[in-house]
Every structure is written in structure tokens, then in C-alpha cells.
Design an enzyme around this catalytic site. Structure first.
Site, mmCIF file in Angstrom:
data_model
loop_
_atom_site.group_PDB
_atom_site.id
_atom_site.type_symbol
_atom_site.label_atom_id
_atom_site.label_comp_id
_atom_site.label_asym_id
_atom_site.label_seq_id
_atom_site.Cartn_x
_atom_site.Cartn_y
_atom_site.Cartn_z
ATOM 1 N N ASP A 157 -2.041 29.858 21.141
ATOM 2 C CA ASP A 157 -1.653 31.089 20.234
ATOM 3 C C ASP A 157 -0.532 30.246 18.990
ATOM 4 O OD1 ASP A 157 -0.354 34.146 19.488
ATOM 5 O OD2 ASP A 157 -0.734 34.424 21.751
ATOM 6 N N GLY A 207 -5.281 35.956 12.242
ATOM 7 C CA GLY A 207 -5.793 36.444 11.152
ATOM 8 C C GLY A 207 -5.492 36.126 9.676
ATOM 9 N N ASP A 228 -2.770 42.196 17.249
ATOM 10 C CA ASP A 228 -3.265 42.682 19.159
ATOM 11 C C ASP A 228 -4.321 43.610 18.388
ATOM 12 O OD1 ASP A 228 -1.392 40.137 19.589
ATOM 13 O OD2 ASP A 228 -0.925 40.979 21.212
HETATM 14 C C1 GLA Z 1 -0.046 37.592 21.956
HETATM 15 C C2 GLA Z 1 -1.657 37.529 21.416
HETATM 16 C C3 GLA Z 1 -1.676 38.572 22.345
HETATM 17 C C4 GLA Z 1 -1.329 37.369 24.480
HETATM 18 C C5 GLA Z 1 0.093 37.272 24.544
HETATM 19 C C6 GLA Z 1 0.535 36.935 25.292
HETATM 20 O O1 GLA Z 1 0.905 38.594 21.337
HETATM 21 O O2 GLA Z 1 -2.121 37.784 20.317
HETATM 22 O O3 GLA Z 1 -3.844 37.812 22.836
HETATM 23 O O4 GLA Z 1 -1.904 36.005 24.658
HETATM 24 O O5 GLA Z 1 0.711 36.433 22.918
HETATM 25 O O6 GLA Z 1 1.703 36.336 25.158
#
Ligand code: GLA
Length: 412
Positions: A157, A207, A228
Site C-alpha cells: 500500500d 489507481g 477506498d
Molecule cells: C488504505 C488502503 C485500505 C487499507 C488501509 C489500511 O486506505 O486503501 O484498503 O489497507 O489503507 O491502513
């Protein structure tokens, strides 16, 4: 037989012609040799239900429930721990889990003993999105440790790589920032490959920067295409809309990821849950459930384990569906499937019932002959489709049909 085979080939050819005409150019870089995720990954991830509260017992319970509910038999294999498992690094740089996860190797063994696979989460920066220790400067060490634990899936991430590295090292130079980001993903890609363990590599960077164009060349098996998801219709529908046009980039071993499932979460109605699940299947999206498995209601289990819908998602051809047309608030998507079959999804995105002037299905716009026989995948019944037939769908519901032997229009 031969007639069906040639019809199927013709339909395939038609579909790819349409796709070529409407979709952006295919990615230049060849996708990484796919050893994992030949179909979109299926499983469960801790984030959408537990967020930062997940612990070792929750993961064991999820594994138990995947087996007990029949979800494992339906294809849900990965049990993925999201953010907030991380503790501190010791003097040798080894990252230890925090107190919520006393023994990661034992947990992985437990999940494996159920015939399931286990996933974990990290970031290319120094901190994860939740502010926990991440992999910057420790990529090889972390990858090796994951492999020793028996990890099968890594969600990586972006988070503070952007502020901490990209913006600091290359202020006002977007091209260099992008190069730094791609290099950071590639570093973990190489570290994972060096372990020799097949590990699904899931890119999470919302994305940005057309990740679908470069992700596969640095090892992505899937990449988030959006920010998200939340358990709200408006968000889910916005995400569905953003997928139109990305279909050229998906295929075996490399998938667009519109984020994890919210089926069974929040206040989504049954119609909304059905549409969400149907459209993720049409989009060849990873099916990572994110609900409270030990307290799953039967109607939610029925949605998540609908084998016909799962078969659309997991179709071996791996061709993502596309939006063919919309009429007001109703959208029509099709997906070309193996052996010449085709799936059609009609989504009523409107907020009230579409009734005084029902929507009419235009088979001709889908490149199909005026009569078709298929299966309604939510009622299980055989349905006859005819050109311009009226369809009444309740708000936010879906009509999902599979046609195994589609008929094509006769040549002029
Ligand atoms: C981001 C990701 C989520 C999740 C959180 C965890 O927002 O997009 O899917 O993994 O971090 O902190």
C-alpha cells in the site's frame, strides 16, 4: 456442434473488435509470467470489518468460518491480514508483529492446516497508512521473513512513500516521482521473486498514474484502480463507473482491482449486495469478502456463495466485462466467457423504481440475435430474451444472465 463453435468464434471476434474500437491501447509491457492468480484471487481480508482492531483470533476464526460456511469450497482461499499487525524492528532490522499477533508462523501454519492460504500487508514507505512500520530499506529482509512464515499474498500500500520519499526527493518533478514509485514497487517485486515462493503481489496505490499500464511489468498480479470502497451504494456505483474502459488491461495473472467486497456490510440492501457482487464478477475483480464471517446472515452467505456468479468471475478466459450502453439510469454490461458463452448484466442505478416507462433490452446493441435463451443467475431459472423486451428492475438491483450458446444475427 460445428455451428455453435463457429458462432462462438464469431462472437469472440465481434467482442474483441468492439473492445479494440472502444478501449484504450493495451499495455505495452508484457505481463509478468503468471504463476499465481490465473483467475482473480478469492478470499477474505480483515480491513473492511475489523480495520485496526484485527488480531490473531479473528484471523483463525475467519479461516474456520471459510471452511464451515462452504465459502472455501466455493473458492475463497486467501485469508488476508490487512494493516495494523506490525510491531517494531529490532537491532538487526527484523520486524516483529505487535502483541495482537504473538506468533505469525504459527498463525500461517494454522491457516494452511485448513487448506487455505494466508496474506499480509505492508507499504513501500517507512510507515503504513495506519502509521505502522513499513518496508522501506528492508524489502529483502521482509520478503524473506514472509516466505519463512509461509505467506502467500502481499498487499503493498503506497501510503507515505508519496510524502516521505517521492515528494521529498523530487519536489515539483512528477515524472521523477512516478519513477521513484515504480522503482519502489519493483524493489519488493524482485525481493519476493528472490524468495522463490509463489506470492500474489497486490498493488494498492488507488489507481494513480495509470497503474494498469506499468503494474504488470513490475510484478503486479492485481492493482487497485480506485480509492477506498465503503459500504454505501453511491461509492460502490462510482467505483463500477470508473472501471469502464480498463478492460483491456486485465487478464490471467494481472487483474484490475476495484477494491475488496463490502457484501454484508453497512446498510447495503440485498439488491445492492447482489449488484455489487454481480458487477465485481463481471469486472473479473478479486473477490475478497470483508464481512463479519462468524455472524454472517444466510442471505449474505447465499450471495457470496452463488456458484454461477462466481463462475463468471473465475472464467478461465479472463476477459473483463465492459459497459456496452446505458439508457438513462440503466446500464448494460457484457462479458465474453470461455467456450463462446456470454454474460449480460443490466444494472438499475436509479434511486427510485423504473416503472412507468420500463427499460427495454436491446440485444442488437450487444451484437446478438433477436432471441436468446439463458440462465438468470439470481433466480436460477431459464429465461428467454427477446429484442427490445421490457425489463423492470427495482432500484439498485441487477439482472444477470448467462447465455452458453449465444445466437448471432444472420449476416445481411
Ligand atoms: C488504505 C488502503 C485500505 C487499507 C488501509 C489500511 O486506505 O486503501 O484498503 O489497507 O489503507 O491502513
Amino acid at each position: 456442434m460445428r455451428i455453435f463453435a463457429s458462432l462462438s468464434l464469431a462472437l469472440l471476434a465481434l467482442a474483441s473488435l468492439n473492445a479494440a474500437a472502444q478501449a484504450p491501447a493495451a499495455p505495452k509491457a508484457p505481463p509478468a509470467t503468471p504463476q499465481v492468480s490465473l483467475t482473480p484471487p478469492m478470499g477474505w481480508n480483515s480491513w473492511n470489518h475489523f480495520a485496526g482492531k484485527v488480531n490473531d483470533k479473528d484471523i483463525r476464526d475467519a479461516a474456520d468460518q471459510l471452511v464451515a460456511t462452504g465459502m472455501k469450497d466455493a473458492g475463497y482461499i486467501y485469508v488476508n491480514i490487512d494493516d495494523t499487525w506490525e510491531g517494531e524492528r529490532d537491532a538487526s532490522g527484523v520486524l516483529h508483529p505487535n502483541a495482537k499477533f504473538p506468533d505469525m508462523k504459527a498463525l500461517a501454519d494454522y491457516v494452511h492446516s485448513k487448506g487455505l492460504k494466508i496474506g499480509i500487508y505492508s507499504s513501500p514507505g517507512s510507515k503504513t497508512c495506519g502509521g505502522y512500520a513499513a518496508s522501506l530499506g528492508h524489502e529483502e529482509q521482509d520478503a524473506k521473513m514472509y516466505a519463512e512464515w509461509g505467506i502467500d499474498y502481499l498487499k503493498y500500500d503506497l501510503c507515505d512513500l508519496r510524502t516521505d520519499v517521492m515528494e521529498k526527493q523530487a519536489p515539483n518533478d512528477k515524472a521523477e516521482q512516478m519513477r521513484l514509485m515504480i522503482a519502489a514497487y519493483d524493489k519488493m517485486n524482485k525481493a519476493l521473486k528472490a524468495t522463490g515462493r509463489p506470492i500474489v503481489f497486490s498493488f494498492c496505490q488507488y489507481g494513480w498514474d495509470a497503474v494498469w499500464e506499468w503494474g504488470p511489468s513490475v510484478g503486479a498480479n492485481l492493482w487497485r484502480t480506485t480509492g477506498d470502497v465503503t459500504p454505501e451504494w453511491d461509492r460502490i456505483y462510482a467505483i463500477i463507473s470508473q472501471q469502464a474502459g480498463l478492460e483491456a488491461y486485465a487478464g490471467p495473472g494481472h487483474w484490475n482491482d476495484p477494491d475488496m467486497l463490502e457484501v454484508g456490510n453497512g446498510k447495503l440492501t440485498l439488491a445492492e449486495n447482489r449488484t455489487h457482487f454481480s458487477m465485481w464478477a463481471m469486472l473479473a475483480a478479486p473477490l475478497l469478502a470483508g464481512n463479519d464471517l462468524p455472524n454472517m446472515k444466510p442471505e449474505i452467505k447465499a450471495i457470496l456463495t452463488n456458484r454461477d456468479v462466481i463462475a463468471i468471475d473465475q472464467d478461465r478466459l479472463g476477459k473483463q466485462g465492459r459497459r456496452v450502453y446505458s439508457d438513462g439510469e440503466v446500464e448494460v454490461w457484457t462479458r465474453v466467457l470461455a467456450h463462446g458463452a456470454v454474460a449480460i448484466a443490466v444494472v438499475d442505478a436509479g434511486d427510485s423504481r423504473y416503472s412507468t416507462h420500463p427499460f427495454h433490452l436491446r440485444l442488437s446493441k450487444l451484437g446478438l440475435a433477436a432471441t436468446q435463451t439463458g440462465k438468470d443467475l439470481w433466480t436460477g431459472k431459464t429465461v428467454e430474451l427477446t429484442e427490445n423486451m421490457p425489463l423492470e428492475l427495482t432500484s439498485h438491483d441487477v439482472f444477470l444472465v448467462r447465455i452458453d450458446k449465444p445466437k448471432l444475427p444472420s449476416p445481411e
